[in-house]
Design a protein around this motif. Structure first.
Motif, PDB file in Angstrom:
ATOM      1  N   LEU A  28       0.813  -1.414  -0.119  1.00 30.19           N
ATOM      2  CA  LEU A  28      -0.029  -0.013  -0.098  1.00 30.19           C
ATOM      3  C   LEU A  28       0.877   1.309   0.129  1.00 30.19           C
ATOM      4  O   LEU A  28       0.335   2.349  -0.680  1.00 30.19           O
ATOM      5  N   ALA A  69      -6.567   1.875   0.803  1.00 32.30           N
ATOM      6  CA  ALA A  69      -6.891   0.404   1.189  1.00 32.30           C
ATOM      7  C   ALA A  69      -8.246  -0.127   0.504  1.00 32.30           C
ATOM      8  O   ALA A  69      -8.130  -1.152   0.304  1.00 32.30           O
ATOM      9  N   THR A 107     -10.500  -4.470   3.471  1.00 33.09           N
ATOM     10  CA  THR A 107      -8.973  -5.032   3.155  1.00 33.09           C
ATOM     11  C   THR A 107      -8.643  -5.695   4.024  1.00 33.09           C
ATOM     12  O   THR A 107      -7.546  -6.536   4.091  1.00 33.09           O
TER      13      THR A 107
END
Length: 403
Positions: free
Chosen positions: A249, A282, A345
């Motif tokens: 991420l 996310a 997520t």
């Protein structure tokens, strides 16, 4: 089969008609495929293994939380990853809570604030190595910072980050819906390496005690609260997985900033939006867009009869883009209201990711440390990603950072 007398059917579309697991186009950008499944066939059946595939946010939140939908049987089918039967992630209640309790205190909001300060220090040291040309591999930077932070939590040396990263890439392939025999063999070798490395960390801590996470696990073993295998597998999980989702991420956000420079400008100028940007990323680009569970009783899901003993592939990446929950789901919009920020997520329910707060803090802090030094981020070359249907990985993210 009583449910079938009330209008339920055993028929639903075959999964690969909508989600072609091995198609390079799907692996590169699954979201158009998710959108079609969400609109036309939210429940799918995979004829390859008899599993059922769910895409709707509402269905994941409901069926994924049922006591009869279990996680433990899935690890029996997970090849090399079956070792996780001996740590919290691989267990249902009551063992899940017993094992998770042993690590909870390391990821409280108070401790995460401490780890955020550690992250800033590590990120600054990594950024100090960048030359005047500003060239850096953003994915390597992200993984190194995330790995070093986890090693600080564990109080072990952070050597070998690239080896850990490469080993995890090999091990993750078997979690795909279509792993090959070669994937299984390679993952078994990778897992042996990870087990040896994790055992060496515990040997090191026995010889060099401190007050870190591993010391706490060993103390629990000595008190009879954890078995040796549970300690080893918990160690393995945190050491080898700790860099993965946070690192992805971080890199995905840096890549986004190259495509949307106005987002980086806003991030630099307005500390009040930074947390929202991390949460939206996310949702927007889940690093592991599927989780699996097993049914232990017959279910009827949107009129489809799902027998007991079947795997459910819960497509969190699709649910995060469900238009019934998120307006303009394929747009990155950090101004979404709170009710549209609850992405899946980091999983949900009892099995929500224990390290979610730490991962979000690491991502924000790394971007902040970059923003404190640089005003613009550009691609220096095309990124290299190698994804499956179950996990996404930056192999290279060549960046040029401009002061």
């Amino acid at each position: 089969m009583e449910a079938l007398t009330h209008g339920a059917t055993t028929d639903c579309p075959e999964a690969t008609e909508y989600l072609p697991w091995t198609d390079p186009r799907f692996r590169a950008d699954p979201y158009p495929f998710y959108a079609r499944a969400l609109a036309e066939a939210p429940v799918l059946r995979d004829d390859f293994d008899g599993s059922y595939v769910l895409t709707k946010y509402e269905d994941l939140m409901h069926y994924g939380r049922l006591p009869s939908v279990r996680i433990a049987p899935e690890w029996e089918k997970a090849g090399a990853w079956r070792v996780l039967r001996d740590m919290a992630l691989g267990n249902d209640e009551p063992a899940h809570t017993r094992l998770r309790r042993q690590t909870n205190k390391w990821f409280t909001p108070k401790r995460v604030r401490e780890w955020a300060a550690v992250t800033a220090d590590i990120a600054d040291r990594v950024l100090d190595r960048i030359g005047p040309d500003g060239l850096v591999d953003g994915s390597a930077l992200a993984v190194e910072v995330a790995h070093r932070v986890v090693c600080e939590v564990m109080q072990v040396e952070a050597d070998g980050v690239e080896e850990v990263r490469a080993t995890m890439r090999r091990a993750m392939l078997i979690l795909s819906a279509r792993p090959t025999p070669e994937d299984h063999a390679d993952a078994e070798l990778a897992m042996r390496e990870m087990l040896r490395g994790s055992a060496a960390l515990l040997d090191y801590k026995r010889a060099n005690p401190g007050d870190g996470l591993l010391d706490s696990l060993l103390a629990a073993q000595d008190r009879g609260e954890m078995s040796a295998s549970e300690v080893l597998m918990t160690t393995l999980f945190f050491y080898v997985v700790g860099h993965m989702d946070a690192g992805y991420l971080m890199a995905s956000g840096l890549h986004l900033f190259t495509r949307r420079p106005e987002l980086f400008e806003r991030f630099r100028a307005d500390p009040g939006v930074r947390e929202a940007m991390v949460i939206e990323l996310a949702r927007y680009d889940a690093p592991e867009p599927v989780i699996t569970r097993t049914t232990t009783e017959d279910l009827v899901i949107r009129g489809v009869h799902v027998p007991a003993g079947r795997s459910l592939r819960l497509m969190t990446g699709a649910a995060n883009h469900d238009p019934d929950v998120f307006d303009n789901p394929d747009e990155f919009d950090f101004t979404r209201p709170p009710e549209q920020s609850r992405n899946l997520t980091f999983s949900f329910g009892n099995h929500g990711c224990q390290g979610r707060l730490l991962a979000e803090a690491e991502i924000r802090v790394v971007w902040e440390r970059i923003a404190a030094r640089y005003s613009r981020i550009e691609l220096a070359a095309e990124p290299v990603l190698r994804n499956t249907d179950a996990s996404r990985h930056y192999y290279e993210l060549p960046l040029r950072l401009h002061r």
